[in-house]
Design a protein around this motif. Structure first.
Motif, PDB file in Angstrom:
ATOM      1  N   LEU A 191       0.828  -1.205   0.000  1.00 58.06           N
ATOM      2  CA  LEU A 191       0.000   0.000   0.000  1.00 58.06           C
ATOM      3  C   LEU A 191       0.866   1.259   0.000  1.00 58.06           C
ATOM      4  CD1 LEU A 191      -2.806  -1.005   2.535  1.00 58.06           C
ATOM      5  CD2 LEU A 191      -2.916  -1.036   0.034  1.00 58.06           C
ATOM      6  N   ASP A 192       1.954   1.226   0.748  1.00 56.96           N
ATOM      7  CA  ASP A 192       2.874   2.368   0.764  1.00 56.96           C
ATOM      8  C   ASP A 192       3.508   2.584  -0.616  1.00 56.96           C
ATOM      9  OD1 ASP A 192       2.357   2.777   3.437  1.00 56.96           O
ATOM     10  OD2 ASP A 192       4.177   1.766   4.143  1.00 56.96           O
ATOM     11  N   LEU A 193       3.845   1.484  -1.279  1.00 47.39           N
ATOM     12  CA  LEU A 193       4.425   1.596  -2.618  1.00 47.39           C
ATOM     13  C   LEU A 193       3.445   2.277  -3.569  1.00 47.39           C
ATOM     14  CD1 LEU A 193       6.546   0.893  -4.816  1.00 47.39           C
ATOM     15  CD2 LEU A 193       5.272  -1.249  -5.147  1.00 47.39           C
ATOM     16  N   MET A 194       2.214   1.826  -3.568  1.00 44.41           N
ATOM     17  CA  MET A 194       1.214   2.401  -4.475  1.00 44.41           C
ATOM     18  C   MET A 194       1.010   3.881  -4.202  1.00 44.41           C
ATOM     19  SD  MET A 194      -1.569  -0.697  -4.562  1.00 44.41           S
ATOM     20  CE  MET A 194      -1.169  -2.284  -5.330  1.00 44.41           C
ATOM     21  N   ALA A 195       1.028   4.253  -2.935  1.00 38.16           N
ATOM     22  CA  ALA A 195       0.878   5.671  -2.594  1.00 38.16           C
ATOM     23  C   ALA A 195       2.092   6.482  -3.029  1.00 38.16           C
ATOM     24  CB  ALA A 195       0.659   5.815  -1.085  1.00 38.16           C
ATOM     25  N   SER A 196       3.282   5.852  -3.063  1.00 39.45           N
ATOM     26  CA  SER A 196       4.515   6.564  -3.403  1.00 39.45           C
ATOM     27  C   SER A 196       4.560   6.997  -4.861  1.00 39.45           C
ATOM     28  CB  SER A 196       5.730   5.676  -3.102  1.00 39.45           C
ATOM     29  OG  SER A 196       5.883   4.650  -4.070  1.00 39.45           O
ATOM     30  N   PRO A 199       2.026  12.326  -5.475  1.00 39.07           N
ATOM     31  CA  PRO A 199       2.555  13.314  -4.510  1.00 39.07           C
ATOM     32  C   PRO A 199       2.304  12.893  -3.069  1.00 39.07           C
ATOM     33  CG  PRO A 199       1.477  14.420  -6.343  1.00 39.07           C
ATOM     34  CD  PRO A 199       1.216  12.958  -6.527  1.00 39.07           C
ATOM     35  N   ARG A 200       3.291  13.115  -2.204  1.00 39.22           N
ATOM     36  CA  ARG A 200       3.246  12.638  -0.829  1.00 39.22           C
ATOM     37  C   ARG A 200       1.991  13.076  -0.057  1.00 39.22           C
ATOM     38  NH1 ARG A 200       7.166  10.576   2.425  1.00 39.22           N
ATOM     39  NH2 ARG A 200       8.758  11.060   0.871  1.00 39.22           N
ATOM     40  N   PRO A 201       1.512  14.309  -0.215  1.00 40.55           N
ATOM     41  CA  PRO A 201       0.317  14.707   0.558  1.00 40.55           C
ATOM     42  C   PRO A 201      -0.919  13.861   0.247  1.00 40.55           C
ATOM     43  CG  PRO A 201       1.458  16.640  -0.282  1.00 40.55           C
ATOM     44  CD  PRO A 201       2.087  15.463  -0.934  1.00 40.55           C
ATOM     45  N   MET A 202      -0.907  13.173  -0.888  1.00 39.49           N
ATOM     46  CA  MET A 202      -2.065  12.368  -1.271  1.00 39.49           C
ATOM     47  C   MET A 202      -2.051  10.979  -0.641  1.00 39.49           C
ATOM     48  SD  MET A 202      -2.277  13.274  -5.345  1.00 39.49           S
ATOM     49  CE  MET A 202      -3.712  12.221  -5.569  1.00 39.49           C
ATOM     50  N   ALA A 203      -0.961  10.616   0.038  1.00 45.89           N
ATOM     51  CA  ALA A 203      -0.793   9.242   0.520  1.00 45.89           C
ATOM     52  C   ALA A 203      -1.940   8.758   1.407  1.00 45.89           C
ATOM     53  CB  ALA A 203       0.550   9.104   1.242  1.00 45.89           C
ATOM     54  N   PRO A 204      -2.355   9.493   2.429  1.00 49.58           N
ATOM     55  CA  PRO A 204      -3.456   8.994   3.274  1.00 49.58           C
ATOM     56  C   PRO A 204      -4.740   8.771   2.484  1.00 49.58           C
ATOM     57  CG  PRO A 204      -2.300  10.799   4.352  1.00 49.58           C
ATOM     58  CD  PRO A 204      -1.810  10.769   2.937  1.00 49.58           C
ATOM     59  N   MET A 205      -5.049   9.698   1.575  1.00 54.70           N
ATOM     60  CA  MET A 205      -6.263   9.559   0.781  1.00 54.70           C
ATOM     61  C   MET A 205      -6.176   8.343  -0.133  1.00 54.70           C
ATOM     62  SD  MET A 205      -7.837  12.221  -2.026  1.00 54.70           S
ATOM     63  CE  MET A 205      -6.445  11.933  -3.131  1.00 54.70           C
ATOM     64  N   LEU A 206      -5.003   8.116  -0.731  1.00 57.17           N
ATOM     65  CA  LEU A 206      -4.829   6.986  -1.639  1.00 57.17           C
ATOM     66  C   LEU A 206      -4.913   5.663  -0.892  1.00 57.17           C
ATOM     67  CD1 LEU A 206      -1.972   8.466  -3.831  1.00 57.17           C
ATOM     68  CD2 LEU A 206      -4.298   7.939  -4.591  1.00 57.17           C
ATOM     69  N   ARG A 207      -4.375   5.613   0.307  1.00 54.93           N
ATOM     70  CA  ARG A 207      -4.472   4.391   1.093  1.00 54.93           C
ATOM     71  C   ARG A 207      -5.942   4.084   1.410  1.00 54.93           C
ATOM     72  NH1 ARG A 207      -1.101   1.447   4.707  1.00 54.93           N
ATOM     73  NH2 ARG A 207      -2.273   0.441   6.384  1.00 54.93           N
ATOM     74  N   THR A 208      -6.689   5.103   1.816  1.00 54.91           N
ATOM     75  CA  THR A 208      -8.108   4.898   2.109  1.00 54.91           C
ATOM     76  C   THR A 208      -8.864   4.464   0.861  1.00 54.91           C
ATOM     77  OG1 THR A 208      -8.051   6.556   3.869  1.00 54.91           O
ATOM     78  CG2 THR A 208     -10.202   6.033   2.937  1.00 54.91           C
ATOM     79  N   ALA A 209      -8.536   5.072  -0.283  1.00 57.21           N
ATOM     80  CA  ALA A 209      -9.210   4.717  -1.531  1.00 57.21           C
ATOM     81  C   ALA A 209      -8.924   3.274  -1.920  1.00 57.21           C
ATOM     82  CB  ALA A 209      -8.771   5.662  -2.645  1.00 57.21           C
ATOM     83  N   THR A 210      -7.681   2.837  -1.718  1.00 53.70           N
ATOM     84  CA  THR A 210      -7.332   1.456  -2.037  1.00 53.70           C
ATOM     85  C   THR A 210      -8.086   0.490  -1.141  1.00 53.70           C
ATOM     86  OG1 THR A 210      -5.109   2.148  -2.748  1.00 53.70           O
ATOM     87  CG2 THR A 210      -5.445  -0.195  -2.262  1.00 53.70           C
ATOM     88  N   LEU A 211      -8.149   0.784   0.145  1.00 54.20           N
ATOM     89  CA  LEU A 211      -8.881  -0.079   1.073  1.00 54.20           C
ATOM     90  C   LEU A 211     -10.367  -0.134   0.716  1.00 54.20           C
ATOM     91  CD1 LEU A 211      -7.256   0.870   4.505  1.00 54.20           C
ATOM     92  CD2 LEU A 211      -6.834  -1.167   3.126  1.00 54.20           C
ATOM     93  N   ALA A 212     -10.887   0.955   0.165  1.00 56.39           N
ATOM     94  CA  ALA A 212     -12.305   0.992  -0.205  1.00 56.39           C
ATOM     95  C   ALA A 212     -12.608   0.062  -1.375  1.00 56.39           C
ATOM     96  CB  ALA A 212     -12.715   2.423  -0.555  1.00 56.39           C
ATOM     97  N   LEU A 213     -11.583  -0.320  -2.124  1.00 59.48           N
ATOM     98  CA  LEU A 213     -11.774  -1.224  -3.259  1.00 59.48           C
ATOM     99  C   LEU A 213     -11.631  -2.694  -2.862  1.00 59.48           C
ATOM    100  CD1 LEU A 213      -9.767   0.758  -5.964  1.00 59.48           C
ATOM    101  CD2 LEU A 213     -12.251   0.396  -5.931  1.00 59.48           C
ATOM    102  N   LEU A 214     -11.181  -2.952  -1.631  1.00 59.94           N
ATOM    103  CA  LEU A 214     -10.981  -4.324  -1.193  1.00 59.94           C
ATOM    104  C   LEU A 214     -12.291  -4.917  -0.683  1.00 59.94           C
ATOM    105  CD1 LEU A 214      -7.605  -4.032   0.762  1.00 59.94           C
ATOM    106  CD2 LEU A 214      -7.985  -4.399  -1.685  1.00 59.94           C
ATOM    107  N   ASP A 215     -12.440  -6.234  -0.848  1.00 61.04           N
ATOM    108  CA  ASP A 215     -13.647  -6.899  -0.368  1.00 61.04           C
ATOM    109  C   ASP A 215     -13.494  -7.286   1.102  1.00 61.04           C
ATOM    110  OD1 ASP A 215     -12.336  -9.553  -0.304  1.00 61.04           O
ATOM    111  OD2 ASP A 215     -12.365  -9.359  -2.481  1.00 61.04           O
ATOM    112  N   GLU A 216     -14.585  -7.716   1.692  1.00 57.85           N
ATOM    113  CA  GLU A 216     -14.615  -8.022   3.123  1.00 57.85           C
ATOM    114  C   GLU A 216     -13.622  -9.114   3.539  1.00 57.85           C
ATOM    115  OE1 GLU A 216     -16.169  -6.396   5.453  1.00 57.85           O
ATOM    116  OE2 GLU A 216     -17.131  -5.022   4.050  1.00 57.85           O
ATOM    117  N   PRO A 217     -13.501 -10.226   2.804  1.00 54.32           N
ATOM    118  CA  PRO A 217     -12.529 -11.255   3.224  1.00 54.32           C
ATOM    119  C   PRO A 217     -11.100 -10.739   3.297  1.00 54.32           C
ATOM    120  CG  PRO A 217     -14.083 -12.179   1.645  1.00 54.32           C
ATOM    121  CD  PRO A 217     -14.333 -10.694   1.669  1.00 54.32           C
TER     122      PRO A 217
END
Length: 302
Positions: A191-196, A199-217
């Motif tokens: 997840l850190d790699l994908m955010a990298s 731009p660095r200020p976007m990292a928290p938002m990108l991490r949240t967005a990635t988690l939002a695409l993951l399924d429950e399992p």
């Protein structure tokens, strides 16, 4: 060329015999961005199997050298798509993949599961977010393509159809997804790699967005907090909107290979296929399928 003209071309081909041509048309012309995202997610899913995630954590390849591991994996898989199974480049890439895998104690069941993710996750992603759904021809061709790759990797008991790949994946995840601290570390590093890549200020938002695409399992296996319903709806809606926008664009006239992706950072001056990946045990035997010849090195890719 009209928007659906290439799909008409695909439907005139035989998915059992012309699987490589169909897969190339689908992955490099019709859905290059979607296939990149879907194969990233496919590999990411495998970390949730504790045996796989734990091994990746022990090697430190995905925690200490995350970008290089990402680049090498993408480039090795891409070489086979671009050049084919019988080409010098394709044989070299498969040999490298096999040399790395055979340096570790990886079960056939885990290998078969990883192969299943390459077939099933892209279809599910594209059907949900692509500018159109995958056709039966494309789905069948992808299953045959990865069945062929699995045979070159010496994997046993490979599913014979997309439906079997899907059933194998779902059953394996239901039986094996679970918590492992090492796997969580590999997930966090990914997840850190994908955010990298942004731009660095976007990292928290990108991490949240990635988690939002993951399924429950997946969220349960890694013990991530589930994003709120509004966040998930917003993120998934935005990706679907992108697909609708692509549908209105002119069709791609030149192939886009994964090696051209901006996320590949480690080889600005080119690379040799034979030098990609890791070399934990020199001299390990290569591809189990006889080819009537061998190559010690692949060409430099620009």
């Amino acid at each position: 060329m009209k928007r659906f003209q290439r799909l008409e071309q695909i439907r005139r081909l035989d998915p059992e015999k012309d699987f490589l041509e169909i897969y190339r048309l689908t992955a490099t012309f019709e859905f290059p961005w979607d296939y990149t995202r879907a194969l990233e997610l496919a590999l990411y899913r495998t970390y949730a199997v504790p045996g796989i995630g734990r091994l990746l954590a022990r090697t430190a390849e995905l925690t200490a050298r995350t970008q290089k591991r990402y680049d090498d994996t993408v480039l090795l898989l891409d070489a086979v798509v671009e050049h084919g199974f019988t080409s010098e480049e394709g044989r070299t890439a498969i040999r490298r993949i096999n040399q790395m895998h055979r340096s570790y104690d990886i079960s056939n069941d885990d290998m078969r599961y990883v192969l299943c993710t390459f077939v099933v996750v892209p279809k599910r992603w594209i059907d949900a977010y692509g500018w159109r759904r995958l056709s039966h021809h494309e789905t069948t061709a992808a299953a045959v393509y990865y069945r062929t790759l699995g045979q070159h990797m010496g994997i046993k008991g490979i599913p014979a159809s997309y439906a079997e790949f899907e059933r194998c994946l779902d059953d394996y995840e239901a039986a094996h997804f679970g918590w492992d601290q090492g796997a969580r570390e590999v997930s966090d590093a990914t997840l850190d790699l994908m955010a990298s890549w942004y731009p660095r200020p976007m990292a928290p938002m990108l991490r949240t967005a990635t988690l939002a695409l993951l399924d429950e399992p997946l969220l349960r296996a890694f013990r991530y907090e589930r994003p709120g319903a509004a966040t998930r709806s917003l993120v998934r809606g935005a990706v679907r909107l992108r697909g609708r926008a692509v549908r209105l664009m002119p069709p791609r006239r030149a192939p886009h290979h994964a090696r051209q992706n901006r996320e590949i950072k480690g080889y600005p001056d080119g690379y040799r296929i034979s030098a990609l990946g890791t070399f934990p045990v020199p001299g390990v035997r290569g591809c189990p399928v006889p080819h009537g010849g061998s190559s010690a090195a692949g060409p430099v890719a620009e």
